[in-house]
Design a protein around this motif. Structure first.
Motif, PDB file in Angstrom:
ATOM      1  N   ASN A 169       0.815  -1.223   0.000  1.00 40.98           N
ATOM      2  CA  ASN A 169       0.000   0.000   0.000  1.00 40.98           C
ATOM      3  C   ASN A 169       0.846   1.270   0.000  1.00 40.98           C
ATOM      4  O   ASN A 169       1.332   1.686   1.052  1.00 40.98           O
ATOM      5  CB  ASN A 169      -0.953  -0.012   1.197  1.00 40.98           C
ATOM      6  CG  ASN A 169      -2.112  -0.950   0.977  1.00 40.98           C
ATOM      7  OD1 ASN A 169      -1.909  -2.148   0.801  1.00 40.98           O
ATOM      8  ND2 ASN A 169      -3.312  -0.420   0.958  1.00 40.98           N
ATOM      9  N   THR A 187     -10.214   7.154  -3.110  1.00 44.57           N
ATOM     10  CA  THR A 187     -10.757   5.948  -2.466  1.00 44.57           C
ATOM     11  C   THR A 187      -9.808   5.432  -1.389  1.00 44.57           C
ATOM     12  O   THR A 187     -10.129   4.479  -0.695  1.00 44.57           O
ATOM     13  CB  THR A 187     -10.933   4.807  -3.493  1.00 44.57           C
ATOM     14  OG1 THR A 187      -9.641   4.476  -4.013  1.00 44.57           O
ATOM     15  CG2 THR A 187     -11.865   5.186  -4.623  1.00 44.57           C
ATOM     16  N   HIS A 188      -8.618   6.026  -1.260  1.00 42.52           N
ATOM     17  CA  HIS A 188      -7.591   5.434  -0.390  1.00 42.52           C
ATOM     18  C   HIS A 188      -7.682   5.920   1.050  1.00 42.52           C
ATOM     19  O   HIS A 188      -8.035   7.066   1.312  1.00 42.52           O
ATOM     20  CB  HIS A 188      -6.201   5.708  -0.971  1.00 42.52           C
ATOM     21  CG  HIS A 188      -5.996   5.032  -2.282  1.00 42.52           C
ATOM     22  ND1 HIS A 188      -6.228   5.651  -3.480  1.00 42.52           N
ATOM     23  CD2 HIS A 188      -5.643   3.766  -2.577  1.00 42.52           C
ATOM     24  CE1 HIS A 188      -6.002   4.795  -4.457  1.00 42.52           C
ATOM     25  NE2 HIS A 188      -5.651   3.633  -3.944  1.00 42.52           N
ATOM     26  N   LEU A 189      -7.309   5.011   1.928  1.00 40.89           N
ATOM     27  CA  LEU A 189      -7.520   5.231   3.355  1.00 40.89           C
ATOM     28  C   LEU A 189      -6.831   6.491   3.893  1.00 40.89           C
ATOM     29  O   LEU A 189      -7.471   7.305   4.559  1.00 40.89           O
ATOM     30  CB  LEU A 189      -7.029   3.987   4.121  1.00 40.89           C
ATOM     31  CG  LEU A 189      -7.173   4.036   5.637  1.00 40.89           C
ATOM     32  CD1 LEU A 189      -8.630   4.169   6.029  1.00 40.89           C
ATOM     33  CD2 LEU A 189      -6.556   2.795   6.269  1.00 40.89           C
ATOM     34  N   ILE A 204     -15.121   9.174   8.032  1.00 42.19           N
ATOM     35  CA  ILE A 204     -14.553   8.082   7.250  1.00 42.19           C
ATOM     36  C   ILE A 204     -15.343   6.811   7.555  1.00 42.19           C
ATOM     37  O   ILE A 204     -15.752   6.576   8.698  1.00 42.19           O
ATOM     38  CB  ILE A 204     -13.052   7.902   7.557  1.00 42.19           C
ATOM     39  CG1 ILE A 204     -12.468   6.729   6.771  1.00 42.19           C
ATOM     40  CG2 ILE A 204     -12.760   7.724   9.032  1.00 42.19           C
ATOM     41  CD1 ILE A 204     -10.961   6.749   6.645  1.00 42.19           C
ATOM     42  N   GLN A 205     -15.591   6.054   6.521  1.00 41.81           N
ATOM     43  CA  GLN A 205     -16.263   4.764   6.720  1.00 41.81           C
ATOM     44  C   GLN A 205     -15.201   3.682   6.867  1.00 41.81           C
ATOM     45  O   GLN A 205     -14.270   3.618   6.055  1.00 41.81           O
ATOM     46  CB  GLN A 205     -17.120   4.435   5.504  1.00 41.81           C
ATOM     47  CG  GLN A 205     -18.297   5.365   5.329  1.00 41.81           C
ATOM     48  CD  GLN A 205     -19.232   4.852   4.251  1.00 41.81           C
ATOM     49  OE1 GLN A 205     -18.781   4.487   3.161  1.00 41.81           O
ATOM     50  NE2 GLN A 205     -20.509   4.803   4.557  1.00 41.81           N
ATOM     51  N   ARG A 220      -3.084  -3.842   6.441  1.00 47.01           N
ATOM     52  CA  ARG A 220      -2.313  -3.632   5.213  1.00 47.01           C
ATOM     53  C   ARG A 220      -0.891  -3.214   5.543  1.00 47.01           C
ATOM     54  O   ARG A 220      -0.621  -2.715   6.631  1.00 47.01           O
ATOM     55  CB  ARG A 220      -2.960  -2.513   4.364  1.00 47.01           C
ATOM     56  CG  ARG A 220      -4.335  -2.852   3.813  1.00 47.01           C
ATOM     57  CD  ARG A 220      -4.243  -3.863   2.683  1.00 47.01           C
ATOM     58  NE  ARG A 220      -5.547  -4.233   2.181  1.00 47.01           N
ATOM     59  CZ  ARG A 220      -6.326  -5.198   2.681  1.00 47.01           C
ATOM     60  NH1 ARG A 220      -5.935  -5.888   3.737  1.00 47.01           N
ATOM     61  NH2 ARG A 220      -7.486  -5.468   2.126  1.00 47.01           N
ATOM     62  N   TYR A 222       1.735  -0.615   4.717  1.00 46.59           N
ATOM     63  CA  TYR A 222       1.848   0.728   4.111  1.00 46.59           C
ATOM     64  C   TYR A 222       3.316   1.056   3.867  1.00 46.59           C
ATOM     65  O   TYR A 222       4.143   0.884   4.764  1.00 46.59           O
ATOM     66  CB  TYR A 222       1.191   1.778   5.020  1.00 46.59           C
ATOM     67  CG  TYR A 222      -0.297   1.531   5.106  1.00 46.59           C
ATOM     68  CD1 TYR A 222      -1.163   2.072   4.156  1.00 46.59           C
ATOM     69  CD2 TYR A 222      -0.838   0.689   6.080  1.00 46.59           C
ATOM     70  CE1 TYR A 222      -2.526   1.810   4.195  1.00 46.59           C
ATOM     71  CE2 TYR A 222      -2.195   0.416   6.129  1.00 46.59           C
ATOM     72  CZ  TYR A 222      -3.032   0.977   5.186  1.00 46.59           C
ATOM     73  OH  TYR A 222      -4.374   0.696   5.215  1.00 46.59           O
ATOM     74  N   VAL A 258      -6.939  -0.775   9.871  1.00 45.47           N
ATOM     75  CA  VAL A 258      -7.625   0.476   9.510  1.00 45.47           C
ATOM     76  C   VAL A 258      -7.807   1.350  10.758  1.00 45.47           C
ATOM     77  O   VAL A 258      -7.550   2.558  10.730  1.00 45.47           O
ATOM     78  CB  VAL A 258      -8.990   0.169   8.846  1.00 45.47           C
ATOM     79  CG1 VAL A 258      -9.769   1.462   8.586  1.00 45.47           C
ATOM     80  CG2 VAL A 258      -8.796  -0.610   7.553  1.00 45.47           C
ATOM     81  N   ASP A 284     -11.726  -7.285  -0.610  1.00 45.66           N
ATOM     82  CA  ASP A 284     -10.694  -6.939   0.373  1.00 45.66           C
ATOM     83  C   ASP A 284     -10.268  -8.170   1.167  1.00 45.66           C
ATOM     84  O   ASP A 284     -11.029  -8.658   1.999  1.00 45.66           O
ATOM     85  CB  ASP A 284     -11.256  -5.920   1.382  1.00 45.66           C
ATOM     86  CG  ASP A 284     -10.912  -4.494   1.043  1.00 45.66           C
ATOM     87  OD1 ASP A 284     -10.025  -4.275   0.193  1.00 45.66           O
ATOM     88  OD2 ASP A 284     -11.522  -3.591   1.641  1.00 45.66           O
TER      89      ASP A 284
HETATM   90  N1  UDP Z   1     -10.603   1.488   3.784  1.00 40.30           N
HETATM   91  C1  UDP Z   1     -11.627   1.872   4.647  1.00 40.30           C
HETATM   92  N2  UDP Z   1     -12.301   3.032   4.379  1.00 40.30           N
HETATM   93  C2  UDP Z   1     -11.995   3.835   3.310  1.00 40.30           C
HETATM   94  C3  UDP Z   1     -10.952   3.438   2.446  1.00 40.30           C
HETATM   95  C4  UDP Z   1     -10.274   2.255   2.712  1.00 40.30           C
HETATM   96  O1  UDP Z   1     -11.932   1.180   5.610  1.00 40.30           O
HETATM   97  O2  UDP Z   1     -12.663   4.866   3.117  1.00 40.30           O
HETATM   98  C5  UDP Z   1      -9.857   0.246   4.059  1.00 40.30           C
HETATM   99  C6  UDP Z   1      -9.926  -0.757   2.927  1.00 40.30           C
HETATM  100  O3  UDP Z   1     -11.061  -1.584   3.068  1.00 40.30           O
HETATM  101  C7  UDP Z   1      -8.605  -1.514   3.104  1.00 40.30           C
HETATM  102  C8  UDP Z   1      -7.662  -0.454   3.671  1.00 40.30           C
HETATM  103  O4  UDP Z   1      -8.499   0.580   4.188  1.00 40.30           O
HETATM  104  O5  UDP Z   1      -8.743  -2.521   4.067  1.00 40.30           O
HETATM  105  C9  UDP Z   1      -6.753   0.137   2.616  1.00 40.30           C
HETATM  106  O6  UDP Z   1      -7.543   0.511   1.509  1.00 40.30           O
HETATM  107  P1  UDP Z   1      -7.009   1.398   0.317  1.00 40.30           P
HETATM  108  O7  UDP Z   1      -8.160   1.650  -0.605  1.00 40.30           O
HETATM  109  O8  UDP Z   1      -6.275   2.586   0.856  1.00 40.30           O
HETATM  110  O9  UDP Z   1      -5.916   0.486  -0.386  1.00 40.30           O
HETATM  111  P2  UDP Z   1      -6.044  -1.011  -1.016  1.00 40.30           P
HETATM  112  O10 UDP Z   1      -5.730  -1.950   0.111  1.00 40.30           O
HETATM  113  O11 UDP Z   1      -7.397  -1.180  -1.584  1.00 40.30           O
HETATM  114  O12 UDP Z   1      -4.969  -1.009  -2.056  1.00 40.30           O
END
Ligand code: UDP
Length: 327
Positions: A169, A187-189, A204-205, A220, A222, A258, A284
């Motif tokens: 990540n 879309t990224h955390l 944030i969800q 994840r 990072y 998360v 996921d």
């Molecule tokens: N995530 C979350 N809420 C968000 C965006 C991401 O809970 O608004 C979670 C997502 O389900 C994953 C982690 O954060 O478990 C990382 O997601 P991201 O989209 O940043 O990267 P990915 O793992 O998809 O490459």
């Protein structure tokens, strides 16, 4: 040295361009700006064009005669790839095929490829090693695996040497604050958490708190974006030094949930971040962590910012100072 950087206007590509320029190279960005930003191209020329536009690509390669290529250009949303696989196969797979054909025709023999841990699919053992079976569970991961496969075959037949870097990540921002993470839609955390801290979004969800992990949220690995950029430079040196084609994981080896990321974002920003528990996001896996021991062995790569705190501090410095940029 002139290096063609496809997708140099994107998040990771732009950080790689800065690293290339710092090392005395000229990054030539080839980007259709469908997802990237003109304002992120600061360290060399921008040549606008699509990978599927063979004529345009030929003209750019003929003009700059690059010694090597860093290939970042791709669509990279898992969810979108499930809904619109044709887009992913056309853009990522067919586009890469055109690129490889053009490179072979023009005698460019070194390529660093932006691959992904999404090529592995659901992990059978953790942390993931490079010899883990590759069974992607979405078209995005499948498209990247197909490109890895093309690279192998082009290597055997035409002598194109390549290094596929499988990122975990990517997160964080340029420590000097010149560029950072920006996607549209986001879309990224990490950027979402920081947007919530800035009040740019209400909350944030958290996609699932019922996973089989210690706190119930997904884990994840990072990795700081400038550490990824460093790895690309080392990969270039490796290929120019005669290194054989291979593939390497790039991760920190440590997982963060998360909830941990959100807590760290609260600490670093000193601001509240509202959150709500939402349903799991399809596709996921509960845990994705890498071992990057081979990258250390083969490239001598050592992440400079392995801690989540540094990733969030650099990302926050950039977001706070108005990360908005326009095309
Ligand atoms: N995530 C979350 N809420 C968000 C965006 C991401 O809970 O608004 C979670 C997502 O389900 C994953 C982690 O954060 O478990 C990382 O997601 P991201 O989209 O940043 O990267 P990915 O793992 O998809 O490459």
């Amino acid at each position: 040295m002139q290096v063609l950087v496809t997708g140099g206007a994107g998040y990771i590509g732009s950080h790689a361009c800065k690293a290339l320029a710092r090392a005395g190279h000229l990054p030539v960005t080839y980007d259709n700006l469908s997802r990237g930003f003109r304002s992120a191209v600061r360290w060399g020329p921008l040549e606008e064009g699509d990978l599927n536009d063979r004529k345009r690509l030929e003209a750019v390669v003929a003009r700059y005669r690059p010694e090597a290529v860093m290939h970042f250009a791709a669509l990279s949303y898992v969810g979108e790839s499930v809904a619109e696989p044709a887009l992913y196969y056309r853009n990522n797979v067919a586009g890469s095929l055109t690129l490889l054909e053009v490179l072979v025709r023009h005698g460019v023999h070194h390529l660093v490829f932006s691959s992904t841990c999404a090529t592995y699919g659901n992990p059978r053992q953790l942390p993931l090693r490079e010899d883990h079976p590759q069974e992607p569970i979405n078209p995005y991961g499948a498209s990247k695996l197909m490109i890895e496969r093309m690279l192998r075959d082009f290597g055997a037949a035409y002598g194109l040497r390549s290094l596929s870097l499988r990122y975990f990540n990517a997160a964080g921002a340029d420590p000097d604050g010149e560029i950072g993470e920006m996607h549209d839609p986001e879309t990224h955390l990490v950027p979402i958490a920081l947007q919530a801290a800035l009040g740019q979004r209400e909350k944030i969800q958290v996609f699932g708190d019922d996973y089989d992990t210690p706190d119930g949220s997904c884990i994840r690995d990072y990795i700081h974006v400038t550490d990824l950029a460093d790895a690309h430079l080392l990969a270039l040196d490796y290929l120019r030094g005669g290194g054989a084609s291979t593939h390497l994981n790039l991760g920190s080896g440590h997982g963060h949930s998360v909830f941990e990321v959100i807590d760290e974002a609260r600490r670093v920003t000193g601001r509240p971040i509202a959150m709500e528990i939402a349903p799991r996001r399809p596709g996921d896996p509960p845990v994705l962590t890498a071992t990057a021991a081979r990258a250390r062995e083969v490239l001598g790569w050592q992440p400079r910012h392995p801690e989540l705190a540094a990733i969030l501090e650099h990302a926050w410095a950039w977001h706070k100072n108005g990360s908005r940029a326009s095309n």
